[in-house]
Design a protein around this motif. Structure first.
Motif, PDB file in Angstrom:
ATOM      1  N   TYR A  75       2.512  -3.881   4.505  1.00  0.00           N
ATOM      2  CA  TYR A  75       3.401  -3.157   2.641  1.00  0.00           C
ATOM      3  C   TYR A  75       3.164  -1.757   3.083  1.00  0.00           C
ATOM      4  O   TYR A  75       2.766  -1.578   4.141  1.00  0.00           O
ATOM      5  CB  TYR A  75       2.513  -4.279   1.684  1.00  0.00           C
ATOM      6  CG  TYR A  75       1.394  -3.570   1.241  1.00  0.00           C
ATOM      7  CD1 TYR A  75       0.751  -2.208   1.080  1.00  0.00           C
ATOM      8  CD2 TYR A  75      -0.078  -4.047   2.064  1.00  0.00           C
ATOM      9  CE1 TYR A  75      -0.552  -2.172   0.405  1.00  0.00           C
ATOM     10  CE2 TYR A  75      -1.539  -3.929   1.712  1.00  0.00           C
ATOM     11  CZ  TYR A  75      -1.040  -2.136   1.446  1.00  0.00           C
ATOM     12  OH  TYR A  75      -2.533  -2.033   1.196  1.00  0.00           O
ATOM     13  N   CYS A  76       4.264  -0.716   2.400  1.00  0.00           N
ATOM     14  CA  CYS A  76       3.900   0.162   2.553  1.00  0.00           C
ATOM     15  C   CYS A  76       3.646   0.930   0.951  1.00  0.00           C
ATOM     16  O   CYS A  76       3.691   0.427   0.146  1.00  0.00           O
ATOM     17  CB  CYS A  76       5.734   0.227   2.134  1.00  0.00           C
ATOM     18  SG  CYS A  76       6.125   2.257   2.157  1.00  0.00           S
ATOM     19  N   PRO A  77       2.762   1.412   1.312  1.00  0.00           N
ATOM     20  CA  PRO A  77       1.748   1.837   0.244  1.00  0.00           C
ATOM     21  C   PRO A  77       3.037   3.228  -0.246  1.00  0.00           C
ATOM     22  O   PRO A  77       2.396   3.496  -1.551  1.00  0.00           O
ATOM     23  CB  PRO A  77       0.709   3.425   0.865  1.00  0.00           C
ATOM     24  CG  PRO A  77       0.976   2.620   2.597  1.00  0.00           C
ATOM     25  CD  PRO A  77       2.086   1.808   2.657  1.00  0.00           C
ATOM     26  N   SER A  78       3.775   3.788   0.025  1.00  0.00           N
ATOM     27  CA  SER A  78       5.000   4.867  -0.007  1.00  0.00           C
ATOM     28  C   SER A  78       5.245   4.031  -1.797  1.00  0.00           C
ATOM     29  O   SER A  78       5.224   4.541  -2.753  1.00  0.00           O
ATOM     30  CB  SER A  78       5.521   5.434   0.295  1.00  0.00           C
ATOM     31  OG  SER A  78       4.592   6.107   0.969  1.00  0.00           O
ATOM     32  N   CYS A  79       6.196   2.874  -1.049  1.00  0.00           N
ATOM     33  CA  CYS A  79       7.598   2.371  -2.165  1.00  0.00           C
ATOM     34  C   CYS A  79       6.790   1.430  -2.915  1.00  0.00           C
ATOM     35  O   CYS A  79       7.291  -0.115  -3.507  1.00  0.00           O
ATOM     36  CB  CYS A  79       8.780   2.580  -1.698  1.00  0.00           C
ATOM     37  SG  CYS A  79       8.563   0.444  -0.540  1.00  0.00           S
ATOM     38  N   ARG A  80       5.939   0.751  -2.493  1.00  0.00           N
ATOM     39  CA  ARG A  80       4.933  -0.608  -2.438  1.00  0.00           C
ATOM     40  C   ARG A  80       6.118  -2.391  -2.062  1.00  0.00           C
ATOM     41  O   ARG A  80       5.212  -3.164  -2.624  1.00  0.00           O
ATOM     42  CB  ARG A  80       4.439  -0.877  -3.808  1.00  0.00           C
ATOM     43  CG  ARG A  80       3.952   0.778  -3.834  1.00  0.00           C
ATOM     44  CD  ARG A  80       3.249  -0.014  -5.781  1.00  0.00           C
ATOM     45  NE  ARG A  80       2.235  -0.405  -5.768  1.00  0.00           N
ATOM     46  CZ  ARG A  80       1.180  -0.742  -6.635  1.00  0.00           C
ATOM     47  NH1 ARG A  80       1.397   0.470  -7.130  1.00  0.00           N
ATOM     48  NH2 ARG A  80       0.587  -1.622  -7.225  1.00  0.00           N
ATOM     49  N   GLY A  81       6.874  -1.997  -1.120  1.00  0.00           N
ATOM     50  CA  GLY A  81       7.860  -2.730  -0.586  1.00  0.00           C
ATOM     51  C   GLY A  81       6.807  -3.515   0.578  1.00  0.00           C
ATOM     52  O   GLY A  81       5.569  -3.155   1.186  1.00  0.00           O
ATOM     53  N   TYR A  82       7.020  -4.829   0.693  1.00  0.00           N
ATOM     54  CA  TYR A  82       5.863  -6.248   1.368  1.00  0.00           C
ATOM     55  C   TYR A  82       6.857  -6.699   2.021  1.00  0.00           C
ATOM     56  O   TYR A  82       8.180  -7.412   1.333  1.00  0.00           O
ATOM     57  CB  TYR A  82       4.785  -6.534   1.155  1.00  0.00           C
ATOM     58  CG  TYR A  82       5.346  -7.446  -0.211  1.00  0.00           C
ATOM     59  CD1 TYR A  82       5.447  -9.156   0.102  1.00  0.00           C
ATOM     60  CD2 TYR A  82       5.649  -7.404  -1.363  1.00  0.00           C
ATOM     61  CE1 TYR A  82       5.729  -9.978   0.007  1.00  0.00           C
ATOM     62  CE2 TYR A  82       6.152  -8.726  -1.549  1.00  0.00           C
ATOM     63  CZ  TYR A  82       6.002  -9.607  -2.059  1.00  0.00           C
ATOM     64  OH  TYR A  82       6.642 -11.044  -2.096  1.00  0.00           O
ATOM     65  N   LEU A  83       6.774  -7.408   3.020  1.00  0.00           N
ATOM     66  CA  LEU A  83       7.741  -8.412   4.181  1.00  0.00           C
ATOM     67  C   LEU A  83       6.609  -9.218   4.494  1.00  0.00           C
ATOM     68  O   LEU A  83       4.886  -8.438   5.029  1.00  0.00           O
ATOM     69  CB  LEU A  83       8.154  -7.859   4.995  1.00  0.00           C
ATOM     70  CG  LEU A  83       9.004  -6.767   5.456  1.00  0.00           C
ATOM     71  CD1 LEU A  83       9.129  -5.286   6.676  1.00  0.00           C
ATOM     72  CD2 LEU A  83      10.559  -7.550   4.957  1.00  0.00           C
ATOM     73  N   PRO A 123      11.266  -1.009   6.107  1.00  0.00           N
ATOM     74  CA  PRO A 123      12.958  -1.466   6.087  1.00  0.00           C
ATOM     75  C   PRO A 123      13.423  -1.568   4.412  1.00  0.00           C
ATOM     76  O   PRO A 123      14.423  -0.873   4.547  1.00  0.00           O
ATOM     77  CB  PRO A 123      12.719  -2.793   5.883  1.00  0.00           C
ATOM     78  CG  PRO A 123      11.683  -3.193   5.302  1.00  0.00           C
ATOM     79  CD  PRO A 123      10.737  -1.908   6.221  1.00  0.00           C
ATOM     80  N   PHE A 124      12.566  -0.842   3.579  1.00  0.00           N
ATOM     81  CA  PHE A 124      13.045  -1.181   2.060  1.00  0.00           C
ATOM     82  C   PHE A 124      12.696   1.032   1.729  1.00  0.00           C
ATOM     83  O   PHE A 124      14.172   0.891   1.602  1.00  0.00           O
ATOM     84  CB  PHE A 124      11.864  -1.199   1.186  1.00  0.00           C
ATOM     85  CG  PHE A 124      11.767  -2.156   1.240  1.00  0.00           C
ATOM     86  CD1 PHE A 124      12.828  -3.390   0.766  1.00  0.00           C
ATOM     87  CD2 PHE A 124      10.547  -3.346   1.118  1.00  0.00           C
ATOM     88  CE1 PHE A 124      11.830  -4.822   0.647  1.00  0.00           C
ATOM     89  CE2 PHE A 124      10.082  -4.336   1.604  1.00  0.00           C
ATOM     90  CZ  PHE A 124      10.946  -5.184   2.246  1.00  0.00           C
TER      91      PHE A 124
END
Length: 92
Positions: A55-63, A31-32
């Motif tokens: 978490y997203c390894p691309s942008c390092r955002g997490y939920l 979602p980021f």
């Protein structure tokens, strides 16, 4: 985020902790940064039934994500799981 237990596909629903609005969002999409590589990573913490970090390894955002019926108090769940934020920060 919420993974609906009652739904056979375990649909992912985003939840606003302030107004409690919920909307469906693709399970594998960040979602980021909106990357849809189907490679969102999961960190599960032992003893935290139904709670995890996606978490997203691309942008390092997490939920913080929970599996449940969907009628849980979101703001209370968010505050009572602050230790998951610390785990996420620890992992970068």
């Amino acid at each position: 985020a919420h993974l609906a237990e009652a739904d056979a596909s375990r649909a992912r629903r985003m939840c606003c902790g302030l107004c409690e609005t919920r909307w469906q969002y693709p399970r594998t999409k960040c979602p980021f940064c909106e990357a849809d590589a189907q490679k969102l990573s999961i960190v599960a913490v032992e003893g935290e039934g139904g709670l995890r970090i996606d978490y997203c390894p691309s942008c390092r955002g997490y939920l913080k994500t929970y599996a449940g019926k969907g009628d849980e108090a979101l703001l209370l769940s968010d505050w009572s799981s602050l230790h998951l934020d610390l785990v996420a920060l620890d992992r970068g």
